[in-house]
Design a protein around this motif. Sequence first.
Motif, PDB file in Angstrom:
ATOM      1  N   SER A 279       0.840  -1.197   0.000  1.00 44.23           N
ATOM      2  CA  SER A 279       0.000   0.000   0.000  1.00 44.23           C
ATOM      3  C   SER A 279       0.874   1.246   0.000  1.00 44.23           C
ATOM      4  O   SER A 279       2.096   1.160   0.170  1.00 44.23           O
ATOM      5  N   LEU A 280       0.252   2.388  -0.196  1.00 45.31           N
ATOM      6  CA  LEU A 280       0.949   3.651   0.007  1.00 45.31           C
ATOM      7  C   LEU A 280       1.104   3.875   1.510  1.00 45.31           C
ATOM      8  O   LEU A 280       0.146   3.709   2.270  1.00 45.31           O
ATOM      9  N   THR A 281       2.287   4.238   1.930  1.00 49.75           N
ATOM     10  CA  THR A 281       2.551   4.433   3.359  1.00 49.75           C
ATOM     11  C   THR A 281       1.618   5.472   3.963  1.00 49.75           C
ATOM     12  O   THR A 281       1.182   5.343   5.113  1.00 49.75           O
TER      13      THR A 281
ATOM     14  N   LEU B 223      -2.168   2.668 -10.679  1.00 44.69           N
ATOM     15  CA  LEU B 223      -3.480   2.768 -10.039  1.00 44.69           C
ATOM     16  C   LEU B 223      -3.341   2.988  -8.539  1.00 44.69           C
ATOM     17  O   LEU B 223      -4.116   3.740  -7.941  1.00 44.69           O
ATOM     18  N   LEU B 224      -2.351   2.337  -7.941  1.00 41.69           N
ATOM     19  CA  LEU B 224      -2.121   2.520  -6.505  1.00 41.69           C
ATOM     20  C   LEU B 224      -1.705   3.952  -6.195  1.00 41.69           C
ATOM     21  O   LEU B 224      -2.253   4.591  -5.282  1.00 41.69           O
ATOM     22  N   ILE B 225      -0.751   4.467  -6.950  1.00 35.73           N
ATOM     23  CA  ILE B 225      -0.222   5.812  -6.706  1.00 35.73           C
ATOM     24  C   ILE B 225      -1.300   6.872  -6.918  1.00 35.73           C
ATOM     25  O   ILE B 225      -1.358   7.872  -6.192  1.00 35.73           O
ATOM     26  N   SER B 226      -2.167   6.646  -7.905  1.00 42.54           N
ATOM     27  CA  SER B 226      -3.250   7.602  -8.167  1.00 42.54           C
ATOM     28  C   SER B 226      -4.459   7.378  -7.254  1.00 42.54           C
ATOM     29  O   SER B 226      -5.473   8.061  -7.395  1.00 42.54           O
ATOM     30  N   LYS B 227      -4.339   6.399  -6.354  1.00 43.76           N
ATOM     31  CA  LYS B 227      -5.380   6.066  -5.367  1.00 43.76           C
ATOM     32  C   LYS B 227      -6.678   5.575  -6.007  1.00 43.76           C
ATOM     33  O   LYS B 227      -7.761   5.705  -5.434  1.00 43.76           O
ATOM     34  N   LYS B 228      -6.540   4.973  -7.192  1.00 45.79           N
ATOM     35  CA  LYS B 228      -7.695   4.341  -7.821  1.00 45.79           C
ATOM     36  C   LYS B 228      -7.907   2.929  -7.290  1.00 45.79           C
ATOM     37  O   LYS B 228      -8.974   2.340  -7.480  1.00 45.79           O
TER      38      LYS B 228
ATOM     39  N   MET C  29      10.234  -0.388  -8.170  1.00 46.20           N
ATOM     40  CA  MET C  29       8.998   0.321  -8.508  1.00 46.20           C
ATOM     41  C   MET C  29       9.055   1.773  -8.026  1.00 46.20           C
ATOM     42  O   MET C  29       8.596   2.685  -8.712  1.00 46.20           O
ATOM     43  N   SER C  30       9.635   1.979  -6.850  1.00 46.84           N
ATOM     44  CA  SER C  30       9.798   3.343  -6.329  1.00 46.84           C
ATOM     45  C   SER C  30      10.648   4.180  -7.281  1.00 46.84           C
ATOM     46  O   SER C  30      10.302   5.328  -7.594  1.00 46.84           O
ATOM     47  N   GLN C  31      11.757   3.603  -7.742  1.00 45.42           N
ATOM     48  CA  GLN C  31      12.629   4.322  -8.670  1.00 45.42           C
ATOM     49  C   GLN C  31      11.914   4.622  -9.977  1.00 45.42           C
ATOM     50  O   GLN C  31      12.037   5.728 -10.526  1.00 45.42           O
ATOM     51  N   HIS C  32      11.153   3.658 -10.467  1.00 46.79           N
ATOM     52  CA  HIS C  32      10.456   3.838 -11.744  1.00 46.79           C
ATOM     53  C   HIS C  32       9.479   5.006 -11.677  1.00 46.79           C
ATOM     54  O   HIS C  32       9.330   5.765 -12.651  1.00 46.79           O
ATOM     55  N   PHE C  33       8.812   5.166 -10.537  1.00 49.48           N
ATOM     56  CA  PHE C  33       7.809   6.226 -10.395  1.00 49.48           C
ATOM     57  C   PHE C  33       8.330   7.450  -9.626  1.00 49.48           C
ATOM     58  O   PHE C  33       7.548   8.300  -9.214  1.00 49.48           O
ATOM     59  N   ASN C  34       9.651   7.507  -9.466  1.00 56.09           N
ATOM     60  CA  ASN C  34      10.285   8.643  -8.776  1.00 56.09           C
ATOM     61  C   ASN C  34       9.711   8.870  -7.378  1.00 56.09           C
ATOM     62  O   ASN C  34       9.423   9.993  -6.966  1.00 56.09           O
ATOM     63  N   LEU C  35       9.559   7.779  -6.647  1.00 56.05           N
ATOM     64  CA  LEU C  35       9.099   7.836  -5.269  1.00 56.05           C
ATOM     65  C   LEU C  35      10.237   7.454  -4.337  1.00 56.05           C
ATOM     66  O   LEU C  35      11.146   6.712  -4.717  1.00 56.05           O
ATOM     67  N   ALA C  36      10.178   7.935  -3.111  1.00 58.38           N
ATOM     68  CA  ALA C  36      11.077   7.425  -2.081  1.00 58.38           C
ATOM     69  C   ALA C  36      10.599   6.026  -1.698  1.00 58.38           C
ATOM     70  O   ALA C  36       9.379   5.792  -1.620  1.00 58.38           O
TER      71      ALA C  36
END
Length: 205
Positions: A66-68, A117-122, A136-143
Amino acid sequence: STDIVNHVLQEADIESHIRVYPWARAFHIAKRMPNTLIYSVAKTPERESQFHWLGKVAYFRLGFVSLTQRDDIKINKFEDAKAYRIAVQRGDISALYLAEKQFAIVETTDIKQSYQLLISKKVDLVIDDPQYINSMSQHFNLAPTQLSFIKAIDDLSVYGYLAANKDTDPQLIKRLQKAFEIVEKTSWYQQKLLNPYYNIEAFND
Protein backbone atom coordinates in the motif's frame (compact mmCIF):
# COMPACT_ATOMS: atom_id res chain seq x y z
CA SER A 1 15.66 -15.06 -13.09
CA THR A 2 17.08 -13.82 -16.39
CA ASP A 3 20.62 -14.57 -15.17
CA ILE A 4 19.59 -18.15 -14.39
CA VAL A 5 17.79 -18.55 -17.72
CA ASN A 6 20.79 -17.21 -19.64
CA HIS A 7 23.14 -19.57 -17.78
CA VAL A 8 20.92 -22.54 -18.66
CA LEU A 9 20.72 -21.51 -22.32
CA GLN A 10 24.50 -21.06 -22.47
CA GLU A 11 25.06 -24.46 -20.87
CA ALA A 12 22.66 -26.00 -23.42
CA ASP A 13 24.37 -24.07 -26.26
CA ILE A 14 21.02 -22.68 -27.42
CA GLU A 15 20.61 -19.23 -28.98
CA SER A 16 17.53 -17.31 -27.93
CA HIS A 17 15.82 -13.93 -27.98
CA ILE A 18 14.16 -12.72 -24.76
CA ARG A 19 11.10 -10.51 -25.15
CA VAL A 20 8.92 -8.91 -22.48
CA TYR A 21 5.14 -8.93 -22.87
CA PRO A 22 2.14 -8.32 -20.60
CA TRP A 23 1.69 -11.53 -18.63
CA ALA A 24 -1.58 -12.72 -20.20
CA ARG A 25 -0.11 -12.28 -23.70
CA ALA A 26 3.17 -14.00 -22.77
CA PHE A 27 1.23 -16.94 -21.35
CA HIS A 28 -0.93 -17.16 -24.48
CA ILE A 29 2.13 -17.16 -26.78
CA ALA A 30 4.00 -19.76 -24.71
CA LYS A 31 1.03 -22.13 -24.72
CA ARG A 32 0.60 -21.98 -28.50
CA MET A 33 4.04 -21.49 -30.07
CA PRO A 34 6.45 -24.48 -30.23
CA ASN A 35 10.08 -23.92 -29.20
CA THR A 36 9.02 -21.12 -26.84
CA LEU A 37 10.08 -20.75 -23.22
CA ILE A 38 8.37 -18.68 -20.51
CA TYR A 39 9.48 -17.50 -17.07
CA SER A 40 8.86 -16.96 -14.20
CA VAL A 41 5.68 -19.04 -14.16
CA ALA A 42 4.12 -20.64 -11.07
CA LYS A 43 3.54 -24.39 -11.35
CA THR A 44 -0.12 -24.68 -10.37
CA PRO A 45 -2.21 -27.87 -10.73
CA GLU A 46 -4.15 -26.23 -13.58
CA ARG A 47 -0.99 -25.37 -15.49
CA GLU A 48 1.01 -28.54 -14.82
CA SER A 49 -0.07 -30.38 -17.98
CA GLN A 50 0.29 -27.31 -20.20
CA PHE A 51 4.11 -27.05 -20.27
CA HIS A 52 7.40 -28.88 -19.90
CA TRP A 53 8.71 -27.70 -16.50
CA LEU A 54 12.47 -27.22 -16.70
CA GLY A 55 13.41 -25.79 -13.29
CA LYS A 56 13.04 -23.07 -10.69
CA VAL A 57 14.29 -19.59 -11.56
CA ALA A 58 12.69 -17.44 -8.84
CA TYR A 59 11.05 -17.48 -5.43
CA PHE A 60 8.22 -15.08 -4.69
CA ARG A 61 6.76 -13.99 -1.35
CA LEU A 62 3.74 -12.15 -2.67
CA GLY A 63 1.66 -9.99 -0.39
CA PHE A 64 -0.17 -6.71 0.03
CA VAL A 65 1.55 -3.38 -0.77
CA SER A 66 0.00 0.00 0.00
CA LEU A 67 0.95 3.65 0.01
CA THR A 68 2.55 4.43 3.36
CA GLN A 69 0.43 7.57 3.69
CA ARG A 70 -2.76 5.47 3.62
CA ASP A 71 -3.09 5.12 7.38
CA ASP A 72 -6.79 4.42 6.83
CA ILE A 73 -5.93 0.93 5.53
CA LYS A 74 -6.10 -1.56 8.40
CA ILE A 75 -5.35 -5.21 7.66
CA ASN A 76 -4.88 -7.33 10.77
CA LYS A 77 -6.01 -10.58 9.19
CA PHE A 78 -6.23 -11.80 5.61
CA GLU A 79 -10.00 -11.34 5.30
CA ASP A 80 -9.69 -7.66 6.25
CA ALA A 81 -8.33 -6.97 2.77
CA LYS A 82 -11.76 -7.71 1.28
CA ALA A 83 -12.70 -4.16 2.25
CA TYR A 84 -10.23 -2.73 -0.30
CA ARG A 85 -9.73 -2.60 -4.07
CA ILE A 86 -6.68 -4.60 -5.13
CA ALA A 87 -4.81 -4.31 -8.46
CA VAL A 88 -3.59 -7.61 -9.92
CA GLN A 89 -2.12 -8.59 -13.29
CA ARG A 90 -4.55 -10.34 -15.61
CA GLY A 91 -4.04 -14.10 -15.65
CA ASP A 92 -1.42 -14.35 -12.89
CA ILE A 93 -1.77 -16.52 -9.80
CA SER A 94 -2.69 -13.66 -7.47
CA ALA A 95 -5.56 -12.62 -9.76
CA LEU A 96 -6.91 -16.17 -9.89
CA TYR A 97 -6.42 -16.72 -6.16
CA LEU A 98 -8.11 -13.51 -5.00
CA ALA A 99 -10.95 -13.79 -7.51
CA GLU A 100 -11.71 -17.29 -6.24
CA LYS A 101 -11.89 -15.92 -2.70
CA GLN A 102 -14.17 -13.08 -3.85
CA PHE A 103 -11.84 -10.15 -3.18
CA ALA A 104 -12.44 -6.84 -4.96
CA ILE A 105 -9.81 -7.03 -7.71
CA VAL A 106 -8.97 -4.72 -10.60
CA GLU A 107 -7.12 -6.51 -13.41
CA THR A 108 -4.26 -4.75 -15.22
CA THR A 109 -1.95 -5.66 -18.08
CA ASP A 110 1.27 -5.47 -16.03
CA ILE A 111 2.72 -4.59 -12.62
CA LYS A 112 3.54 -1.02 -13.63
CA GLN A 113 -0.09 -0.34 -14.44
CA SER A 114 -1.04 -1.83 -11.07
CA TYR A 115 1.32 0.57 -9.30
CA GLN A 116 0.00 3.49 -11.36
CA LEU A 117 -3.48 2.77 -10.04
CA LEU A 118 -2.12 2.52 -6.51
CA ILE A 119 -0.22 5.81 -6.71
CA SER A 120 -3.25 7.60 -8.17
CA LYS A 121 -5.38 6.07 -5.37
CA LYS A 122 -7.70 4.34 -7.82
CA VAL A 123 -6.97 1.14 -5.91
CA ASP A 124 -5.95 0.63 -2.29
CA LEU A 125 -3.51 -2.26 -2.61
CA VAL A 126 -1.34 -4.14 -5.09
CA ILE A 127 0.07 -7.64 -4.84
CA ASP A 128 3.84 -7.79 -5.12
CA ASP A 129 7.04 -9.23 -3.67
CA PRO A 130 8.90 -6.88 -1.28
CA GLN A 131 12.14 -7.21 -3.23
CA TYR A 132 10.60 -5.24 -6.12
CA ILE A 133 9.38 -2.26 -4.11
CA ASN A 134 12.65 -0.34 -4.54
CA SER A 135 12.64 -0.76 -8.31
CA MET A 136 9.00 0.32 -8.51
CA SER A 137 9.80 3.34 -6.33
CA GLN A 138 12.63 4.32 -8.67
CA HIS A 139 10.46 3.84 -11.74
CA PHE A 140 7.81 6.23 -10.39
CA ASN A 141 10.28 8.64 -8.78
CA LEU A 142 9.10 7.84 -5.27
CA ALA A 143 11.08 7.43 -2.08
CA PRO A 144 11.09 3.72 -1.08
CA THR A 145 9.47 4.74 2.21
CA GLN A 146 6.37 5.87 0.29
CA LEU A 147 5.43 2.23 -0.37
CA SER A 148 4.81 -0.25 2.43
CA PHE A 149 4.77 -4.04 2.29
CA ILE A 150 2.06 -5.07 4.75
CA LYS A 151 2.39 -8.83 4.98
CA ALA A 152 2.96 -11.86 2.74
CA ILE A 153 0.21 -14.34 1.83
CA ASP A 154 1.37 -17.91 2.49
CA ASP A 155 -0.61 -19.37 -0.40
CA LEU A 156 1.12 -16.91 -2.75
CA SER A 157 4.63 -17.82 -1.62
CA VAL A 158 5.70 -19.81 -4.66
CA TYR A 159 8.58 -20.76 -6.91
CA GLY A 160 8.64 -19.38 -10.44
CA TYR A 161 9.77 -21.81 -13.14
CA LEU A 162 11.29 -21.79 -16.58
CA ALA A 163 8.80 -23.74 -18.70
CA ALA A 164 8.58 -24.75 -22.35
CA ASN A 165 5.72 -25.09 -24.81
CA LYS A 166 4.44 -28.69 -24.88
CA ASP A 167 5.22 -29.06 -28.61
CA THR A 168 8.85 -27.95 -28.29
CA ASP A 169 11.41 -30.15 -30.07
CA PRO A 170 12.11 -33.11 -27.71
CA GLN A 171 15.86 -32.82 -28.36
CA LEU A 172 15.77 -29.18 -27.21
CA ILE A 173 13.91 -30.21 -24.07
CA LYS A 174 16.54 -32.85 -23.28
CA ARG A 175 19.37 -30.35 -23.76
CA LEU A 176 17.64 -27.80 -21.54
CA GLN A 177 16.88 -30.37 -18.83
CA LYS A 178 20.47 -31.56 -18.79
CA ALA A 179 21.77 -27.97 -18.70
CA PHE A 180 19.43 -27.10 -15.84
CA GLU A 181 20.64 -30.10 -13.84
CA ILE A 182 24.20 -28.79 -14.15
CA VAL A 183 23.34 -25.17 -13.28
CA GLU A 184 21.14 -25.98 -10.26
CA LYS A 185 23.99 -27.88 -8.56
CA THR A 186 26.11 -24.72 -8.33
CA SER A 187 26.29 -22.49 -5.25
CA TRP A 188 25.80 -19.53 -7.61
CA TYR A 189 22.34 -20.86 -8.51
CA GLN A 190 21.33 -21.33 -4.87
CA GLN A 191 22.36 -17.76 -4.03
CA LYS A 192 20.43 -16.40 -7.01
CA LEU A 193 17.28 -18.38 -6.28
CA LEU A 194 16.78 -17.62 -2.60
CA ASN A 195 17.12 -14.48 -0.49
CA PRO A 196 17.54 -14.63 3.31
CA TYR A 197 15.00 -11.89 3.98
CA TYR A 198 12.16 -14.18 2.96
CA ASN A 199 11.59 -15.15 6.58
CA ILE A 200 8.95 -12.41 6.78
CA GLU A 201 5.58 -12.36 8.48
CA ALA A 202 2.72 -13.80 6.47
CA PHE A 203 -1.02 -14.32 6.55
CA ASN A 204 -1.66 -18.04 6.80
CA ASP A 205 -5.02 -18.41 5.07
